[in-house]
Write a protein that holds these residues in place. Structure first.
Motif, PDB file in Angstrom:
ATOM      1  N   PRO A  65      17.136  23.479  18.658  1.00 24.05           N
ATOM      2  CA  PRO A  65      18.005  23.848  17.530  1.00 24.05           C
ATOM      3  C   PRO A  65      19.414  23.251  17.601  1.00 24.05           C
ATOM      4  O   PRO A  65      20.047  23.060  16.568  1.00 24.05           O
ATOM      5  N   ASP A  66      19.892  22.964  18.807  1.00 23.31           N
ATOM      6  CA  ASP A  66      21.244  22.426  18.947  1.00 23.31           C
ATOM      7  C   ASP A  66      21.259  20.903  19.072  1.00 23.31           C
ATOM      8  O   ASP A  66      22.256  20.302  19.480  1.00 23.31           O
ATOM      9  N   VAL A  67      20.148  20.262  18.694  1.00 19.66           N
ATOM     10  CA  VAL A  67      20.045  18.810  18.819  1.00 19.66           C
ATOM     11  C   VAL A  67      21.091  18.113  17.952  1.00 19.66           C
ATOM     12  O   VAL A  67      21.473  18.606  16.885  1.00 19.66           O
ATOM     13  N   GLN A  68      21.580  16.984  18.421  1.00 13.34           N
ATOM     14  CA  GLN A  68      22.540  16.181  17.667  1.00 13.34           C
ATOM     15  C   GLN A  68      21.906  14.837  17.332  1.00 13.34           C
ATOM     16  O   GLN A  68      21.474  14.117  18.220  1.00 13.34           O
ATOM     17  N   PHE A  69      21.866  14.500  16.052  1.00 12.95           N
ATOM     18  CA  PHE A  69      21.360  13.205  15.621  1.00 12.95           C
ATOM     19  C   PHE A  69      22.535  12.245  15.502  1.00 12.95           C
ATOM     20  O   PHE A  69      23.519  12.539  14.829  1.00 12.95           O
ATOM     21  N   ASP A  70      22.427  11.125  16.143  1.00 10.08           N
ATOM     22  CA  ASP A  70      23.534  10.181  16.130  1.00 10.08           C
ATOM     23  C   ASP A  70      23.012   8.796  16.458  1.00 10.08           C
ATOM     24  O   ASP A  70      21.893   8.638  16.955  1.00 10.08           O
ATOM     25  N   VAL A  71      23.829   7.784  16.191  1.00  6.91           N
ATOM     26  CA  VAL A  71      23.477   6.425  16.605  1.00  6.91           C
ATOM     27  C   VAL A  71      23.839   6.276  18.066  1.00  6.91           C
ATOM     28  O   VAL A  71      24.755   6.906  18.571  1.00  6.91           O
ATOM     29  N   MET A  72      23.099   5.409  18.766  1.00  7.77           N
ATOM     30  CA  MET A  72      23.241   5.284  20.199  1.00  7.77           C
ATOM     31  C   MET A  72      24.663   4.918  20.630  1.00  7.77           C
ATOM     32  O   MET A  72      25.159   5.377  21.653  1.00  7.77           O
ATOM     33  N   ARG A  73      25.357   4.123  19.829  1.00  8.40           N
ATOM     34  CA  ARG A  73      26.685   3.674  20.240  1.00  8.40           C
ATOM     35  C   ARG A  73      27.675   4.829  20.285  1.00  8.40           C
ATOM     36  O   ARG A  73      28.701   4.750  20.972  1.00  8.40           O
ATOM     37  N   LEU A 129       8.227  15.067  12.080  1.00  9.22           N
ATOM     38  CA  LEU A 129       8.871  14.818  13.366  1.00  9.22           C
ATOM     39  C   LEU A 129      10.263  15.432  13.395  1.00  9.22           C
ATOM     40  O   LEU A 129      10.618  16.148  14.350  1.00  9.22           O
ATOM     41  N   LEU A 130      11.067  15.152  12.375  1.00  3.87           N
ATOM     42  CA  LEU A 130      12.441  15.671  12.351  1.00  3.87           C
ATOM     43  C   LEU A 130      12.460  17.196  12.303  1.00  3.87           C
ATOM     44  O   LEU A 130      13.278  17.846  12.969  1.00  3.87           O
ATOM     45  N   THR A 131      11.550  17.780  11.524  1.00  5.33           N
ATOM     46  CA  THR A 131      11.459  19.241  11.441  1.00  5.33           C
ATOM     47  C   THR A 131      11.085  19.842  12.799  1.00  5.33           C
ATOM     48  O   THR A 131      11.643  20.856  13.231  1.00  5.33           O
ATOM     49  N   SER A 132      10.141  19.189  13.486  1.00  5.79           N
ATOM     50  CA  SER A 132       9.694  19.676  14.797  1.00  5.79           C
ATOM     51  C   SER A 132      10.798  19.555  15.839  1.00  5.79           C
ATOM     52  O   SER A 132      10.944  20.429  16.707  1.00  5.79           O
ATOM     53  N   ILE A 133      11.576  18.481  15.763  1.00  4.77           N
ATOM     54  CA  ILE A 133      12.685  18.294  16.707  1.00  4.77           C
ATOM     55  C   ILE A 133      13.706  19.424  16.556  1.00  4.77           C
ATOM     56  O   ILE A 133      14.143  20.037  17.548  1.00  4.77           O
ATOM     57  N   VAL A 134      14.096  19.698  15.319  1.00  4.34           N
ATOM     58  CA  VAL A 134      15.096  20.743  15.065  1.00  4.34           C
ATOM     59  C   VAL A 134      14.567  22.125  15.478  1.00  4.34           C
ATOM     60  O   VAL A 134      15.317  22.962  15.994  1.00  4.34           O
ATOM     61  N   LYS A 135      13.272  22.349  15.267  1.00  5.06           N
ATOM     62  CA  LYS A 135      12.675  23.638  15.632  1.00  5.06           C
ATOM     63  C   LYS A 135      12.651  23.824  17.147  1.00  5.06           C
ATOM     64  O   LYS A 135      12.944  24.912  17.663  1.00  5.06           O
ATOM     65  N   GLU A 189       0.850  -1.183   0.000  1.00  5.14           N
ATOM     66  CA  GLU A 189       0.000   0.000   0.000  1.00  5.14           C
ATOM     67  C   GLU A 189       0.893   1.243   0.000  1.00  5.14           C
ATOM     68  O   GLU A 189       1.512   1.579   1.000  1.00  5.14           O
ATOM     69  N   GLN A 190       0.961   1.921  -1.136  1.00  5.31           N
ATOM     70  CA  GLN A 190       1.846   3.079  -1.277  1.00  5.31           C
ATOM     71  C   GLN A 190       1.489   4.197  -0.297  1.00  5.31           C
ATOM     72  O   GLN A 190       2.361   4.924   0.170  1.00  5.31           O
ATOM     73  N   LYS A 191       0.215   4.318   0.029  1.00  2.49           N
ATOM     74  CA  LYS A 191      -0.222   5.351   0.962  1.00  2.49           C
ATOM     75  C   LYS A 191       0.480   5.203   2.305  1.00  2.49           C
ATOM     76  O   LYS A 191       0.790   6.205   2.967  1.00  2.49           O
ATOM     77  N   ASN A 192       0.728   3.960   2.714  1.00  2.00           N
ATOM     78  CA  ASN A 192       1.417   3.711   3.985  1.00  2.00           C
ATOM     79  C   ASN A 192       2.799   4.348   3.990  1.00  2.00           C
ATOM     80  O   ASN A 192       3.199   5.004   4.950  1.00  2.00           O
ATOM     81  N   ARG A 193       3.542   4.164   2.895  1.00  2.00           N
ATOM     82  CA  ARG A 193       4.885   4.742   2.796  1.00  2.00           C
ATOM     83  C   ARG A 193       4.808   6.270   2.743  1.00  2.00           C
ATOM     84  O   ARG A 193       5.563   6.965   3.449  1.00  2.00           O
ATOM     85  N   ASP A 194       3.922   6.802   1.903  1.00  4.05           N
ATOM     86  CA  ASP A 194       3.837   8.253   1.741  1.00  4.05           C
ATOM     87  C   ASP A 194       3.491   8.931   3.060  1.00  4.05           C
ATOM     88  O   ASP A 194       4.088   9.950   3.431  1.00  4.05           O
ATOM     89  N   GLU A 195       2.521   8.361   3.782  1.00  2.37           N
ATOM     90  CA  GLU A 195       2.102   8.948   5.055  1.00  2.37           C
ATOM     91  C   GLU A 195       3.201   8.809   6.095  1.00  2.37           C
ATOM     92  O   GLU A 195       3.471   9.739   6.866  1.00  2.37           O
ATOM     93  N   GLY A 196       3.854   7.642   6.131  1.00  4.15           N
ATOM     94  CA  GLY A 196       4.915   7.425   7.107  1.00  4.15           C
ATOM     95  C   GLY A 196       6.086   8.370   6.910  1.00  4.15           C
ATOM     96  O   GLY A 196       6.616   8.946   7.874  1.00  4.15           O
ATOM     97  N   LEU A 197       6.505   8.553   5.653  1.00  3.32           N
ATOM     98  CA  LEU A 197       7.622   9.449   5.360  1.00  3.32           C
ATOM     99  C   LEU A 197       7.255  10.911   5.640  1.00  3.32           C
ATOM    100  O   LEU A 197       8.099  11.697   6.112  1.00  3.32           O
ATOM    101  N   LEU A 198       6.003  11.271   5.379  1.00  2.72           N
ATOM    102  CA  LEU A 198       5.549  12.632   5.660  1.00  2.72           C
ATOM    103  C   LEU A 198       5.592  12.911   7.162  1.00  2.72           C
ATOM    104  O   LEU A 198       6.077  13.965   7.605  1.00  2.72           O
ATOM    105  N   GLN A 199       5.098  11.945   7.943  1.00  2.00           N
ATOM    106  CA  GLN A 199       5.109  12.134   9.396  1.00  2.00           C
ATOM    107  C   GLN A 199       6.541  12.150   9.938  1.00  2.00           C
ATOM    108  O   GLN A 199       6.841  12.882  10.883  1.00  2.00           O
ATOM    109  N   LEU A 200       7.424  11.339   9.344  1.00  2.00           N
ATOM    110  CA  LEU A 200       8.824  11.348   9.762  1.00  2.00           C
ATOM    111  C   LEU A 200       9.458  12.721   9.493  1.00  2.00           C
ATOM    112  O   LEU A 200      10.185  13.256  10.338  1.00  2.00           O
ATOM    113  N   LYS A 201       9.165  13.283   8.330  1.00  2.90           N
ATOM    114  CA  LYS A 201       9.664  14.612   8.005  1.00  2.90           C
ATOM    115  C   LYS A 201       9.152  15.644   9.008  1.00  2.90           C
ATOM    116  O   LYS A 201       9.908  16.509   9.481  1.00  2.90           O
TER     117      LYS A 201
END
Length: 235
Positions: free
Chosen positions: A223-231, A214-220, A200-212
């Motif tokens: 602003p000094d957030v660091q994205f990294d892997v846990m290790r 989320l990431l935009t809201s985190i940075v807003k 179901e393509q809608k699943n991917r489109d909606e998921g990627l939109l919500q991810l975008k």
């Protein structure tokens, strides 16, 4: 595989060890031996979707067991899986998360001695001792286990495919805020199912939109957030 390599080279993904298979091998072997109709039907349909439970063990719980003696098989599976990981990715795995999160702590020393530094578990874990007996264990975030493994757990959840009407961005932001206020990394759990569209393509489109979003809201908000892997965050 080319895309995997590209993602690793660009540091977009950092593969780690999630077990050799996301399946309880003993569950499958017993089902085949007993000619369990659900197991046979699934095999004929090239699917695991309807396997369900064998006794009290879910088929995805790779390290669950009824008898403690089954843990010996889990040791062999882990050792083989770690060798396969190194042969595929060219390095030792540093982080381990058991499928179904039901591994017994007696497996921790063999993980540590074979290069694993961090283990993903629950804060409060009911560990099966075999024969229906359980023991309560605590794994505080960032602390070391008796075997020397650094304990982490996923303290933020982002799974938009699980419930369409839930505000996943808002709820995840609240959990990130709590983690930061407690001086902890925000370790977000999110599965591949949220971002695929083969059925179901809608699943991917909606998921990627919500991810975008989320990431935009985190940075807003931070602003000094660091994205990294846990290790790279906990050493």
């Amino acid at each position: 595989w080319k895309h995997w390599q590209e993602g690793v080279d660009k540091n977009l993904i950092v593969p780690e060890f999630h077990g050799r298979e996301h399946l309880n091998v003993n569950f499958l072997e017993n089902g085949l031996r007993e000619k369990n109709p659900f197991v046979i039907a699934n095999l004929k349909n090239k699917s695991w979707a309807a396997l369900g439970y064998f006794g009290k063990i879910g088929f995805t719980e790779a390290y669950s067991f009824n008898k403690f003696t089954e843990v010996e098989q889990h040791r062999e599976i882990i050792l083989d899986g770690l060798k396969l990981f190194k042969s595929i990715f060219g390095r030792n795995a540093l982080h381990f998360n058991a499928p179904g999160a039901r591994e017994h702590s007696s497996l921790h020393p063999i993980l540590f001695s074979n290069g694993i530094k961090m283990i993903d578990s629950d804060l409060i874990k009911k560990e099966h001792q075999g024969d229906g007996r359980f023991k309560t264990l605590y794994f505080p975030f960032g602390e070391k286990t008796k075997s020397g493994l650094i304990s982490v757990f996923r303290n933020c959840v982002f799974e938009p495919s699980l419930a369409e009407n839930r505000d996943w961005v808002g709820s995840c932001l609240k959990e990130i805020d709590i983690a930061f206020k407690l001086g902890k990394p925000a370790n977000i759990t999110s599965h591949r199912i949220n971002f695929v569209g083969g059925i179901e393509q809608k699943n991917r489109d909606e998921g990627l939109l919500q991810l975008k979003n989320l990431l935009t809201s985190i940075v807003k908000k931070w602003p000094d957030v660091q994205f990294d892997v846990m290790r790279n965050i906990i050493k």
